[in-house]
Design a protein around this motif. Structure first.
Motif, PDB file in Angstrom:
ATOM      1  N   LEU A   1       8.988   3.893   4.582  1.00  0.00           N
ATOM      2  CA  LEU A   1       8.701   4.443   5.904  1.00  0.00           C
ATOM      3  C   LEU A   1       8.594   3.356   6.964  1.00  0.00           C
ATOM      4  N   GLY A   2       8.978   2.142   6.607  1.00  0.00           N
ATOM      5  CA  GLY A   2       8.902   1.056   7.587  1.00  0.00           C
ATOM      6  C   GLY A   2       7.679   0.190   7.365  1.00  0.00           C
TER       7      GLY A   2
ATOM      8  N   ALA B   1       0.830  -1.197   0.000  1.00  0.00           N
ATOM      9  CA  ALA B   1       0.000   0.000   0.000  1.00  0.00           C
ATOM     10  C   ALA B   1       0.869   1.252   0.000  1.00  0.00           C
ATOM     11  N   GLN B   2       1.971   1.182   0.711  1.00  0.00           N
ATOM     12  CA  GLN B   2       2.863   2.329   0.811  1.00  0.00           C
ATOM     13  C   GLN B   2       3.394   2.753  -0.555  1.00  0.00           C
ATOM     14  N   VAL B   3       3.866   1.779  -1.331  1.00  0.00           N
ATOM     15  CA  VAL B   3       4.387   2.083  -2.663  1.00  0.00           C
ATOM     16  C   VAL B   3       3.278   2.658  -3.528  1.00  0.00           C
TER      17      VAL B   3
ATOM     18  N   ALA C   1       7.923  -4.214  14.148  1.00  0.00           N
ATOM     19  CA  ALA C   1       8.032  -3.177  13.133  1.00  0.00           C
ATOM     20  C   ALA C   1       9.462  -3.079  12.659  1.00  0.00           C
ATOM     21  N   GLN C   2       9.605  -2.944  11.334  1.00  0.00           N
ATOM     22  CA  GLN C   2      10.920  -2.694  10.773  1.00  0.00           C
ATOM     23  C   GLN C   2      10.871  -1.282  10.235  1.00  0.00           C
ATOM     24  N   LEU C   3      11.614  -0.411  10.880  1.00  0.00           N
ATOM     25  CA  LEU C   3      11.521   1.009  10.555  1.00  0.00           C
ATOM     26  C   LEU C   3      12.732   1.419   9.726  1.00  0.00           C
ATOM     27  N   PRO C   4      12.667   2.607   9.116  1.00  0.00           N
ATOM     28  CA  PRO C   4      13.785   3.021   8.258  1.00  0.00           C
ATOM     29  C   PRO C   4      15.076   3.019   9.061  1.00  0.00           C
TER      30      PRO C   4
END
Lengths: 585, 585
Positions: A521-522, A475-477, A534-537
């Motif tokens: 953005l993770g 969804a982010q992309v 969560a895997q964040l930047p």
């Protein structure tokens, strides 16, 4: 509007809607036995649409948008050009906040809370937008029109097909679930891509429990019926398994205590680990947590067939076959290209590809004025080595076959902008800048001269292309692509005159726009029991209860409207107090 | 329960659930951008059910309840006898608060807000209750068992039928919609009896608007598709028409402004007036308001046929025929008997009746240990004149063929209790008591003697039976019957020893229980636009905005659980702020 009477609601609503100063005011009050939280939503009267009708002499350019998912909706939300005649065609008249679909399957959040009608989204903007609830089944690039048909099965019948002309076409139709042609999947498995899928899964879970409660159901049948299988250990599959586990053990065990001993959840993954796109720490934590929870994680086994009551597995390492009786199966193993896109690709000479290709400006390769955003396409990134001679000759201003520092600096920014892999390569090599890269392959004597011929230039950049990576279908992309493309449309006239993009290395002049650049953005992986990973930047990993609250706040803030935000937060609160509903609706 | 971890939710929820002192506490707090209202619901752990398992020597009496509508649920909610083995069989695993169904059709209230799982309702009580999601298709009174089958269409197959034995059977299966055998109704019309009906209507309304928005739809078709027809001018039909009008003119005109000119609502009623069971003032007000709103009310015309696109009407007065093209039709013309009940009636010698008959104690006539409550049966009231000789001889203690005041007073209460029509008759004649009635037919000379022979007694009571009135098929009646019957079960042992009912006039002794007596609490007729009419006890009529608020408070207080109360009030608040949702889900 409706005679002489004004109701209390109307009067109060109008006060909110017609006085912008009153809007954005949070009103909190309690009624006996319940609570009322009112947040005013600014509703402008529907006027903007025909604002330009007074200037009929200028023929508006026709922009057609196919699809109202993340990409299409993000595109529409960011579009600002009132001089376009925009037609949106989609089988859904709403946008769905899909990251919450796993929550919808078990009623943590209601389906209506995560959707927003497209007409609602666009009517607040000063745009000329028409919406058609229909499916595009053919794109005709020769005559610049799309063929559509209604998806309704009503008593209206008749001519349900129609065409829409376009000057610009934005394809944002998303993808379909990928079954890898496994027999029986379409007939027997649930998918988890649409709101309807989530609702069907919810009903199906309750059906399993009610059926297992009947006196005519044998012990063995109970065990089968209450065996829930999830195929695919990606974020969706894992989140669904976690939500299902919470629903079963937090809510349903109280209502069906006799059935607790028969309940079982199995997560099947063909690879060696679940959540394999995440950091190893997250994968390990998830597998550990699922084990503790009693969710059986079965890695390394492929599904070869699904019948109405069992799944045939094949162990990848041993080749061993196994049969798994099940009550409900959810299939979530990635995405495939939709048939209409496959047809379209054949038409435009992309027939040998698996996924439709666009360039870095999201223009579909091989056809003018057609754009594709979101899961229905991938960006076919240009290799640096492909263009290396053109870059060299562009940089070599005095045409002496050598590049010096001055020559570099003139094109460095353009190269970095045009080829995103350069930046990734610099980062991975921990280099500060491009000059350092060019010097890295040379001996110390040559570094002094800082002059490069074409061969040295090539060898310096030889590894750069290995960093090319296609974007994940998230969804982010899609949302970022929609926003990027809308902004391009907004400044199209401006940029026609003053191009803002990098140098054209093979041609003269500059590109009109900067190419699309994805900013990660993770990513979250909710694991149930109020724990989220969560895997964040910057490869920052966060796991646990606090991450769950981060997840709540990020999702609440990302929701498309104040209405959905209000509803989703209300749903979370309701679940906390009353649990999830198990009525079979 | 789920390993070693306790989540925040679990910990906080447990605090609420396990500490009764904390429960019934209203927690109101706001989160950024939304609100959270938490009301704790006392959830006792599921323990009561097997409390009696330690005493296996006492064989529990088997009580089977068919149906989970108003009657069945009210029965279950009021039942208190833990010595019964209760089995509930119903095709719905939830109770639906049906008076809000017209609101659900347009999204003023969400479907999930008006339902409560039956297991949730019964598990809070110290009862031994099992629930089966199935349909009873045959009642076998000889072997005292009911034959049931699952209504699910899943992949489980196999033997879906089963039987349940009973010692007592409570039939609360409700009724079906009555089509009067009009051709095409079942195929083309929507009903409004179940939650699923309401959801289908909601989708159908949006479908009509989306279809009318397509470029392939002609002007004439648009007009047809957006013509909504309601058949039946009773409270349900009128409320639906009103809700639909509000949805169309408050919400959909904003989203589909081009279609406003095609929208039309027609309400068809075969009688001379809509809402004919209400006071004339209410009828007149409703007809006036609908006229102002542009809802076409067509009285005196009967529907003779429904095809997929049009309705054939016949004018009752002139015999004239007319064809009405429509887009959606909702059929709400009263109720009929379900096929399984018709079969059952044949079996027990009630084959010549239209509706199943019970006595005043809600026992099905002609079969022991079977009770019927709610819409599936009517009370076959005993006529006073039928029993007149028995009453006379019972009252005439010295057997002299004359009744004096003393004789009366011994049986007056029993007569009034046994024959509800007596009280109604006294009320309608504005008489204070029974003695006055007995004296009313006599000349003044006879009044002095206050002695009556059988003929005079008969003539005094001759008009009483004309006041017999069957109860309306409403939620109110069903709920009161369920409560009454549950209370009878609760005190069955007690009353076996000390009967509390009136004298048996034809037999010796007293009836075990007092007969069922309906207490009318008034009826609402919401008319849209925040206006409601109400007919309250004592023929008090109230119309307007304030009545709407009365309606809100009564319905909020009547809702089955704190959960539904919270949700419905939340829905009303949401509609006020954000309007109704028009996503096609």
């Amino acid at each position: 509007m409706r005679g002489t009477y004004y109701t209390f609601y109307q009067r109060a609503s109008n006060a909110f809607r017609h006085h912008p100063s009153l809007s954005k005011v949070l009103v909190v009050c309690t009624i006996s036995g319940g609570g009322l939280v009112a947040y005013s939503d600014v509703r402008r009267p529907f006027s903007g649409v025909y604002a330009d009708a007074a200037q009929p002499t200028i023929k508006k350019k026709k922009l057609v948008v196919l699809g109202t998912g993340w990409a299409g909706t993000s595109f529409l939300k960011n579009l600002k050009d009132p001089s376009l005649d925009i037609q949106v065609v989609s089988p859904s008249n709403y946008f769905a906040f899909t990251p919450l679909l796993p929550s919808v399957t078990v009623g943590t959040v209601e389906a209506r809370s995560v959707v927003e009608p497209i007409r609602n989204i666009v009517r607040k903007k000063n745009l000329d937008v028409g919406f058609k609830e229909a499916e595009c089944f053919k794109i005709d690039t020769v005559n610049q029109k799309v063929h559509c048909k209604s998806t309704q099965k009503t008593n209206s019948g008749g001519n349900e097909e129609f065409t829409v002309d376009y000057d610009y076409l934005v394809i944002a139709m998303g993808a379909r679930a990928n079954t890898f042609n496994t027999p029986g999947v379409i007939e027997n498995a649930h998918f988890l891509k649409e709101v309807e899928d989530a609702l069907r899964i919810r009903r199906s879970i309750i059906d399993c429990f009610e059926r297992a409660s009947l006196p005519s159901t044998s012990e063995e049948e109970k065990k089968r019926i209450l065996h829930f299988v999830v195929v695919g250990g990606g974020p969706t599959g894992v989140e669904f398994a976690a939500e299902l586990h919470d629903f079963l053990y937090e809510d349903l065990t109280n209502l069906y205590p006799d059935l607790k001993k028969y309940m079982m959840i199995t997560l099947l993954e063909a690879g060696d680990h679940i959540l394999n796109m995440f950091d190893k720490r997250i994968t390990a934590f998830a597998e550990e947590k699922f084990k503790r929870d009693g969710i059986e994680v079965k890695t390394g086994s492929m599904v070869v067939k699904v019948t109405d009551k069992s799944i045939s597995l094949k162990e990848r390492s041993t080749g061993e076959s196994k049969n798994l009786p099940y009550g409900m199966v959810v299939w979530s193993t990635g995405i495939g290209t939709r048939p209409v896109i496959i047809d379209f690709m054949k038409q435009i000479g992309q027939g040998n590809r698996r996924v439709m290709a666009t360039d870095e400006w999201l223009r579909v390769e091989g056809v003018p004025n057609v754009y594709a955003i979101g899961d229905c396409a991938t960006i076919n990134q240009r290799r640096v080595l492909e263009d290396i001679s053109a870059i060299f000759s562009k940089a070599d201003k005095n045409k002496n076959g050598k590049l010096n520092v001055e020559d570099f600096t003139g094109v460095i920014n353009d190269i970095v902008e045009r080829y995103p892999q350069v930046e990734l390569h610099l980062k991975s090599k921990k280099m500060k800048n491009f000059v350092q890269l060019l010097q890295s392959n040379q001996d110390s004597a040559a570094k002094q001269t800082t002059q490069l011929d074409i061969e040295k230039f090539k060898s310096a950049l030889s590894e750069v292309d290995s960093k090319m990576k296609s974007l994940p279908p998230t969804a982010q992309v899609a949302a970022q692509q929609g926003e990027y493309l809308a902004k391009c449309f907004n400044k199209m006239k401006e940029c026609d005159e003053n191009p803002e993009g990098p140098l054209r290395f093979r041609d003269s002049g500059r590109h009109r726009f900067k190419p699309f650049r994805y900013k990660h953005l993770g990513q979250f992986a909710p694991l149930g029991g109020e724990q989220t990973a969560a895997q964040l930047p910057g490869d920052w990993v966060s796991i646990g209860h606090s991450t769950q609250w981060l997840w709540y706040s990020v999702y609440a803030s990302k929701l498309v409207s104040w209405r959905t935000r209000f509803l989703v937060i209300g749903d979370w609160a309701r679940r906390f107090v009353f649990g999830r509903d198990s009525s079979r609706i």
